[in-house]
Design a protein around this motif. Structure first.
Motif, PDB file in Angstrom:
ATOM      1  N   MET A   1      36.215 -10.173   7.235  1.00 22.51           N
ATOM      2  CA  MET A   1      35.710  -9.891   5.916  1.00 22.51           C
ATOM      3  C   MET A   1      35.177  -8.445   5.882  1.00 22.51           C
ATOM      4  SD  MET A   1      33.169 -12.341   3.991  1.00 22.51           S
ATOM      5  CE  MET A   1      33.189 -12.352   2.302  1.00 22.51           C
ATOM      6  N   LYS A   2      35.681  -7.636   4.978  1.00 26.24           N
ATOM      7  CA  LYS A   2      35.339  -6.213   4.887  1.00 26.24           C
ATOM      8  C   LYS A   2      34.308  -5.999   3.770  1.00 26.24           C
ATOM      9  CE  LYS A   2      37.679  -1.837   4.892  1.00 26.24           C
ATOM     10  NZ  LYS A   2      38.913  -1.132   4.685  1.00 26.24           N
ATOM     11  N   ARG A   3      33.227  -5.279   4.113  1.00 25.25           N
ATOM     12  CA  ARG A   3      32.214  -4.978   3.091  1.00 25.25           C
ATOM     13  C   ARG A   3      32.414  -3.542   2.618  1.00 25.25           C
ATOM     14  NH1 ARG A   3      26.670  -6.693   5.844  1.00 25.25           N
ATOM     15  NH2 ARG A   3      26.679  -4.450   6.040  1.00 25.25           N
ATOM     16  N   SER A   4      32.344  -3.335   1.316  1.00 24.39           N
ATOM     17  CA  SER A   4      32.470  -1.973   0.795  1.00 24.39           C
ATOM     18  C   SER A   4      31.074  -1.469   0.408  1.00 24.39           C
ATOM     19  CB  SER A   4      33.400  -1.923  -0.402  1.00 24.39           C
ATOM     20  OG  SER A   4      32.858  -2.667  -1.474  1.00 24.39           O
ATOM     21  N   GLN A   5      30.841  -0.236   0.722  1.00 27.43           N
ATOM     22  CA  GLN A   5      29.558   0.370   0.383  1.00 27.43           C
ATOM     23  C   GLN A   5      29.701   1.134  -0.914  1.00 27.43           C
ATOM     24  OE1 GLN A   5      28.300   2.795   3.609  1.00 27.43           O
ATOM     25  NE2 GLN A   5      27.836   1.058   4.937  1.00 27.43           N
ATOM     26  N   SER A   6      28.670   1.133  -1.673  1.00 28.40           N
ATOM     27  CA  SER A   6      28.680   1.929  -2.905  1.00 28.40           C
ATOM     28  C   SER A   6      27.399   2.753  -2.929  1.00 28.40           C
ATOM     29  CB  SER A   6      28.748   1.015  -4.123  1.00 28.40           C
ATOM     30  OG  SER A   6      27.612   0.189  -4.170  1.00 28.40           O
ATOM     31  N   GLY A   7      27.457   3.845  -3.612  1.00 29.42           N
ATOM     32  CA  GLY A   7      26.296   4.717  -3.684  1.00 29.42           C
ATOM     33  C   GLY A   7      26.708   6.170  -3.543  1.00 29.42           C
ATOM     34  N   MET A   8      25.699   6.997  -3.476  1.00 27.49           N
ATOM     35  CA  MET A   8      25.930   8.429  -3.428  1.00 27.49           C
ATOM     36  C   MET A   8      25.865   8.913  -1.975  1.00 27.49           C
ATOM     37  SD  MET A   8      23.719  11.348  -5.414  1.00 27.49           S
ATOM     38  CE  MET A   8      23.928  10.625  -7.001  1.00 27.49           C
ATOM     39  N   THR A   9      26.755   9.806  -1.643  1.00 29.14           N
ATOM     40  CA  THR A   9      26.730  10.378  -0.300  1.00 29.14           C
ATOM     41  C   THR A   9      25.672  11.464  -0.226  1.00 29.14           C
ATOM     42  OG1 THR A   9      28.361  12.070  -0.816  1.00 29.14           O
ATOM     43  CG2 THR A   9      29.195   9.941  -0.019  1.00 29.14           C
ATOM     44  N   LEU A  10      25.361  11.896   0.963  1.00 26.05           N
ATOM     45  CA  LEU A  10      24.359  12.944   1.147  1.00 26.05           C
ATOM     46  C   LEU A  10      24.806  14.243   0.492  1.00 26.05           C
ATOM     47  CD1 LEU A  10      21.711  13.849   2.400  1.00 26.05           C
ATOM     48  CD2 LEU A  10      22.969  14.439   4.467  1.00 26.05           C
ATOM     49  N   VAL A  11      26.080  14.576   0.604  1.00 22.16           N
ATOM     50  CA  VAL A  11      26.601  15.808  -0.011  1.00 22.16           C
ATOM     51  C   VAL A  11      26.498  15.712  -1.525  1.00 22.16           C
ATOM     52  CG1 VAL A  11      28.643  17.241  -0.305  1.00 22.16           C
ATOM     53  CG2 VAL A  11      28.115  16.302   1.935  1.00 22.16           C
ATOM     54  N   GLY A  12      26.853  14.569  -2.075  1.00 20.31           N
ATOM     55  CA  GLY A  12      26.737  14.378  -3.522  1.00 20.31           C
ATOM     56  C   GLY A  12      25.296  14.488  -3.993  1.00 20.31           C
ATOM     57  N   PHE A  13      24.375  13.910  -3.220  1.00 25.30           N
ATOM     58  CA  PHE A  13      22.957  13.985  -3.561  1.00 25.30           C
ATOM     59  C   PHE A  13      22.459  15.428  -3.526  1.00 25.30           C
ATOM     60  CE2 PHE A  13      18.444  13.769  -2.250  1.00 25.30           C
ATOM     61  CZ  PHE A  13      17.947  13.151  -3.392  1.00 25.30           C
ATOM     62  N   ILE A  14      22.878  16.209  -2.547  1.00 26.29           N
ATOM     63  CA  ILE A  14      22.465  17.616  -2.448  1.00 26.29           C
ATOM     64  C   ILE A  14      23.014  18.420  -3.617  1.00 26.29           C
ATOM     65  CG2 ILE A  14      22.751  19.724  -1.072  1.00 26.29           C
ATOM     66  CD1 ILE A  14      22.500  17.947   1.420  1.00 26.29           C
ATOM     67  N   ILE A  15      24.240  18.149  -4.048  1.00 26.58           N
ATOM     68  CA  ILE A  15      24.822  18.857  -5.197  1.00 26.58           C
ATOM     69  C   ILE A  15      24.039  18.532  -6.466  1.00 26.58           C
ATOM     70  CG2 ILE A  15      26.864  18.987  -6.674  1.00 26.58           C
ATOM     71  CD1 ILE A  15      28.548  18.728  -4.112  1.00 26.58           C
ATOM     72  N   VAL A  16      23.730  17.258  -6.679  1.00 26.92           N
ATOM     73  CA  VAL A  16      22.949  16.864  -7.858  1.00 26.92           C
ATOM     74  C   VAL A  16      21.573  17.522  -7.815  1.00 26.92           C
ATOM     75  CG1 VAL A  16      21.794  14.906  -8.968  1.00 26.92           C
ATOM     76  CG2 VAL A  16      24.173  14.705  -8.262  1.00 26.92           C
ATOM     77  N   LEU A  17      20.949  17.551  -6.655  1.00 31.90           N
ATOM     78  CA  LEU A  17      19.645  18.196  -6.506  1.00 31.90           C
ATOM     79  C   LEU A  17      19.728  19.694  -6.813  1.00 31.90           C
ATOM     80  CD1 LEU A  17      17.301  16.417  -5.649  1.00 31.90           C
ATOM     81  CD2 LEU A  17      17.314  17.606  -3.469  1.00 31.90           C
ATOM     82  N   ALA A  18      20.796  20.346  -6.372  1.00 34.78           N
ATOM     83  CA  ALA A  18      20.966  21.778  -6.636  1.00 34.78           C
ATOM     84  C   ALA A  18      21.127  22.040  -8.131  1.00 34.78           C
ATOM     85  CB  ALA A  18      22.165  22.312  -5.865  1.00 34.78           C
ATOM     86  N   VAL A  19      21.905  21.220  -8.822  1.00 35.34           N
ATOM     87  CA  VAL A  19      22.109  21.396 -10.269  1.00 35.34           C
ATOM     88  C   VAL A  19      20.788  21.196 -11.009  1.00 35.34           C
ATOM     89  CG1 VAL A  19      23.225  20.398 -12.301  1.00 35.34           C
ATOM     90  CG2 VAL A  19      24.555  20.827 -10.236  1.00 35.34           C
ATOM     91  N   ILE A  20      20.051  20.169 -10.647  1.00 33.56           N
ATOM     92  CA  ILE A  20      18.748  19.927 -11.275  1.00 33.56           C
ATOM     93  C   ILE A  20      17.803  21.087 -10.987  1.00 33.56           C
ATOM     94  CG2 ILE A  20      16.702  18.451 -11.198  1.00 33.56           C
ATOM     95  CD1 ILE A  20      18.603  16.076 -10.803  1.00 33.56           C
ATOM     96  N   GLY A  21      17.826  21.596  -9.770  1.00 34.04           N
ATOM     97  CA  GLY A  21      16.980  22.722  -9.402  1.00 34.04           C
ATOM     98  C   GLY A  21      17.276  23.970 -10.219  1.00 34.04           C
ATOM     99  N   VAL A  22      18.556  24.239 -10.481  1.00 32.34           N
ATOM    100  CA  VAL A  22      18.926  25.408 -11.298  1.00 32.34           C
ATOM    101  C   VAL A  22      18.388  25.252 -12.711  1.00 32.34           C
ATOM    102  CG1 VAL A  22      20.885  26.590 -12.359  1.00 32.34           C
ATOM    103  CG2 VAL A  22      20.920  26.099  -9.918  1.00 32.34           C
ATOM    104  N   PHE A  23      18.508  24.054 -13.279  1.00 34.42           N
ATOM    105  CA  PHE A  23      18.003  23.848 -14.640  1.00 34.42           C
ATOM    106  C   PHE A  23      16.477  23.932 -14.699  1.00 34.42           C
ATOM    107  CE2 PHE A  23      22.224  21.973 -15.483  1.00 34.42           C
ATOM    108  CZ  PHE A  23      22.541  22.721 -16.605  1.00 34.42           C
ATOM    109  N   VAL A  24      15.803  23.445 -13.701  1.00 32.58           N
ATOM    110  CA  VAL A  24      14.339  23.564 -13.660  1.00 32.58           C
ATOM    111  C   VAL A  24      13.938  25.036 -13.536  1.00 32.58           C
ATOM    112  CG1 VAL A  24      12.301  23.076 -12.232  1.00 32.58           C
ATOM    113  CG2 VAL A  24      13.901  21.247 -12.783  1.00 32.58           C
ATOM    114  N   TYR A  25      14.635  25.783 -12.705  1.00 33.27           N
ATOM    115  CA  TYR A  25      14.348  27.211 -12.537  1.00 33.27           C
ATOM    116  C   TYR A  25      14.586  27.969 -13.851  1.00 33.27           C
ATOM    117  CZ  TYR A  25      14.430  31.894 -10.516  1.00 33.27           C
ATOM    118  OH  TYR A  25      14.169  33.205 -10.235  1.00 33.27           O
TER     119      TYR A  25
END
Length: 126
Positions: A1-25
């Motif tokens: 039985m294979k389990r699939s993971q869902s969610g955001m990867t670390l790279v995706g999280f860092i990109i989202v954080l960078a975009v939010i950081g630019v808008f806050v700046y």
């Protein structure tokens, strides 16, 4: 039985954080410009409600305006950005100025602001 993971990867999280950081700046650079513009509008409204303002000469009106701005720490408005013109039995005050703040490297945030207030005997009306 294979389990699939869902969610955001670390790279995706860092990109989202960078975009939010630019808008806050960017917000940190633009919000003071708009609060200064609000101070200009408040100073003009205060001038319009002052009794006997129409009987004063343009130099005295400019002095009163810049005294009100001094309280608000509005540093980007210079005397050459303000015009006081006679209209009928009152004055029309125009404050037209530009604020340029450095953003990143050679990119700037530019805000162009224009505030107009009419001073009349019965109180100011835009």
């Amino acid at each position: 039985m294979k389990r699939s993971q869902s969610g955001m990867t670390l790279v995706g999280f860092i990109i989202v954080l960078a975009v939010i950081g630019v808008f806050v700046y960017m917000g940190m650079k633009t919000i003071p410009m708009y609060s200064e513009y609000y101070a200009v509008k408040q100073a003009l409204s205060g001038l319009a409600s002052e009794p006997g303002i129409v009987e004063k000469d343009p130099a005295k009106i400019k002095d009163l305006f810049f005294r009100r701005l001094y309280i608000s720490y509005a540093d980007n408005i210079k005397p050459e950005n303000m015009k006081v013109q006679r209209k009928d039995a009152g004055y029309v005050i125009t404050v037209d100025y530009e604020v340029r703040k450095p953003l990143i490297a050679n990119l700037d945030v530019v805000g162009k602001f224009n505030a107009v207030k009419e001073l009349r005997r019965g109180g100011g009306v835009d």
